[in-house]
Design an enzyme around this catalytic site. Structure first.
Site, PDB file in Angstrom:
ATOM      1  N   ASP A 234      -2.339   2.680  -4.705  1.00  0.00           N
ATOM      2  CA  ASP A 234      -2.074   4.080  -4.381  1.00  0.00           C
ATOM      3  C   ASP A 234      -3.289   4.919  -4.743  1.00  0.00           C
ATOM      4  O   ASP A 234      -3.975   4.639  -5.728  1.00  0.00           O
ATOM      5  CB  ASP A 234      -0.845   4.595  -5.137  1.00  0.00           C
ATOM      6  CG  ASP A 234      -0.181   5.767  -4.415  1.00  0.00           C
ATOM      7  OD1 ASP A 234       0.946   5.587  -3.919  1.00  0.00           O
ATOM      8  OD2 ASP A 234      -0.805   6.842  -4.336  1.00  0.00           O
TER       9      ASP A 234
ATOM     10  N   GLU B 264       5.020   0.245   8.067  1.00  0.00           N
ATOM     11  CA  GLU B 264       6.237   1.040   8.039  1.00  0.00           C
ATOM     12  C   GLU B 264       5.994   2.464   8.546  1.00  0.00           C
ATOM     13  O   GLU B 264       4.866   2.949   8.555  1.00  0.00           O
ATOM     14  CB  GLU B 264       6.793   1.101   6.608  1.00  0.00           C
ATOM     15  CG  GLU B 264       7.240  -0.249   6.078  1.00  0.00           C
ATOM     16  CD  GLU B 264       7.882  -0.172   4.705  1.00  0.00           C
ATOM     17  OE1 GLU B 264       8.565  -1.134   4.324  1.00  0.00           O
ATOM     18  OE2 GLU B 264       7.696   0.862   4.008  1.00  0.00           O
TER      19      GLU B 264
ATOM     20  N   HIS C  92       0.378   6.827   6.269  1.00  0.00           N
ATOM     21  CA  HIS C  92       0.948   6.832   7.627  1.00  0.00           C
ATOM     22  C   HIS C  92       0.043   7.519   8.643  1.00  0.00           C
ATOM     23  O   HIS C  92       0.441   7.721   9.790  1.00  0.00           O
ATOM     24  CB  HIS C  92       2.339   7.466   7.659  1.00  0.00           C
ATOM     25  CG  HIS C  92       3.297   6.876   6.670  1.00  0.00           C
ATOM     26  ND1 HIS C  92       3.434   5.523   6.497  1.00  0.00           N
ATOM     27  CD2 HIS C  92       4.142   7.466   5.778  1.00  0.00           C
ATOM     28  CE1 HIS C  92       4.325   5.288   5.551  1.00  0.00           C
ATOM     29  NE2 HIS C  92       4.764   6.452   5.098  1.00  0.00           N
TER      30      HIS C  92
ATOM     31  N   ASP D  18       2.730   1.063   3.500  1.00  0.00           N
ATOM     32  CA  ASP D  18       3.623   2.216   3.376  1.00  0.00           C
ATOM     33  C   ASP D  18       2.837   3.356   2.727  1.00  0.00           C
ATOM     34  O   ASP D  18       3.343   4.043   1.847  1.00  0.00           O
ATOM     35  CB  ASP D  18       4.846   1.838   2.526  1.00  0.00           C
ATOM     36  CG  ASP D  18       5.916   2.925   2.516  1.00  0.00           C
ATOM     37  OD1 ASP D  18       5.913   3.763   3.435  1.00  0.00           O
ATOM     38  OD2 ASP D  18       6.740   2.942   1.581  1.00  0.00           O
TER      39      ASP D  18
ATOM     40  N   ASP E  53      -8.489   4.415  -2.852  1.00  0.00           N
ATOM     41  CA  ASP E  53      -8.284   4.542  -1.411  1.00  0.00           C
ATOM     42  C   ASP E  53      -8.301   3.145  -0.802  1.00  0.00           C
ATOM     43  O   ASP E  53      -9.337   2.477  -0.799  1.00  0.00           O
ATOM     44  CB  ASP E  53      -9.392   5.414  -0.814  1.00  0.00           C
ATOM     45  CG  ASP E  53      -9.201   5.692   0.667  1.00  0.00           C
ATOM     46  OD1 ASP E  53      -8.426   4.963   1.317  1.00  0.00           O
ATOM     47  OD2 ASP E  53      -9.837   6.631   1.173  1.00  0.00           O
TER      48      ASP E  53
ATOM     49  N   ILE F  74       0.862  -1.183   0.000  1.00  0.00           N
ATOM     50  CA  ILE F  74       0.000   0.000   0.000  1.00  0.00           C
ATOM     51  C   ILE F  74       0.898   1.233   0.000  1.00  0.00           C
ATOM     52  O   ILE F  74       1.668   1.439   0.941  1.00  0.00           O
ATOM     53  CB  ILE F  74      -0.929  -0.009   1.228  1.00  0.00           C
ATOM     54  CG1 ILE F  74      -1.835  -1.242   1.198  1.00  0.00           C
ATOM     55  CG2 ILE F  74      -1.764   1.266   1.276  1.00  0.00           C
ATOM     56  CD1 ILE F  74      -2.611  -1.473   2.489  1.00  0.00           C
TER      57      ILE F  74
END
Length: 303
Positions: A69, A141, A116, A113, A90, A44
């Protein structure tokens, strides 16, 4: 000899990829047993697409490597390896999840990723951890963002993403709660705030949680593999505590139905109880200070 992930990154001269060096070194250890397997990977957060290219070199036998993405510009990315697929949308939406599952299922690795942001991280976990194969890995991450308000976090914010994953540590040890509370009660606040639902069966498949700097890795396994297991007693002589051998290592776990701290999930009531305990301790200290023995021993304490 196969190249390390760090070597592949340093030699890469195609689309730009970005990872922290500590991640790459850690990934070499946790991915070792998967390198030659026919696996499906979901990442992701595509950005420029370089990491997807590197995954094809690292996992030579991978079946499908899917990148998701929200940026529509990613649809213009072109890859020479046909195993790479891009899904635009999304990742926290059901429609996008269905399109991701059309590309491959189940997934053996999910790497978050993406944005965040706390809400996205938790929603992604609720959507995609159930899509992992047994023994699959779910990686999050850049969890340093969970300490920043710009990403819906903060060091003492109880509903930051890092706080969510800390809760999962207790869920791993559900077998020892010894109270009539289901696993997902522990996540009730997160479920309400972020509009998610995690089934108890799914939570029971969390086998292991590993934290390193800014990174969390969760391993999935069938629920029966996550239990403590049977006691194993070795040896013949037990002269100090003979009961260990006599009972075959069996240990009784105490019932916790009378333990307030194991039966009250309401955080407001817990805070009230803590305040009450503090008042009780302060009164006890005051009583000691006013006691005759305290006054008599004052000269000694001043020595």
């Amino acid at each position: 000899m196969q190249k390390t992930l760090l070597q592949l990154y340093l030699e890469h001269n195609e689309k730009v990829a970005h990872k922290w060096s500590s991640y790459l070194k850690f990934y070499d250890t946790i991915f070792f047993n998967y390198k030659q397997l026919p696996i499906n990977i979901l990442e992701i957060g595509v950005q420029n697409g370089g990491s997807l290219e590197i995954w094809t070199k690292y996992f030579e036998n991978a079946i499908r490597i899917v990148g998701c993405d929200i940026n529509p510009d990613c649809k213009n990315l072109r890859f020479s390896d046909p195993r790479i697929r891009i899904v635009i949308g999304d990742s926290t939406e059901e429609m996008t999840k269905n399109r991701i599952l059309e590309q491959a299922s189940p997934y053996h690795f999910v790497i978050d990723d993406g944005s965040h942001k706390t809400s996205d991280i938790i929603k992604n976990f609720a959507l995609y951890f159930p899509q992992l194969a047994p023994n699959g890995l779910y990686l999050i991450e850049d969890l340093h963002c969970s300490y920043w308000q710009e990403f819906e976090g903060g060091l003492f914010y109880p509903y930051a993403s890092i706080g969510f994953f800390k809760k999962l540590i207790d869920i791993i040890n559900y077998q020892h709660w010894n109270v009539k509370i289901t696993r997902n009660v522990l996540l009730k606040g997160f479920e309400k705030l972020y509009d998610i639902r995690l089934e108890n069966e799914t939570l029971g498949q969390i086998h292991k949680i590993e934290f390193v700097n800014s990174l969390c890795v969760i391993t999935k396994a069938n629920e029966h593999e996550n239990e403590l297991g049977e006691p194993v007693v070795a040896g013949i002589e037990a002269t100090v505590i003979p009961e260990v051998k006599a009972l075959g290592g069996v240990v009784s776990f105490p019932d916790q139905k009378e333990n307030f701290w194991s039966n009250e999930p309401n955080e407001e009531l817990i805070e009230e109880k803590l305040a009450q305990k503090l008042v009780e301790k302060e009164k006890e200290i005051e009583r000691i200070k006013n006691s005759l023995s305290w006054k008599i021993t004052k000269p000694i304490r001043l020595l």
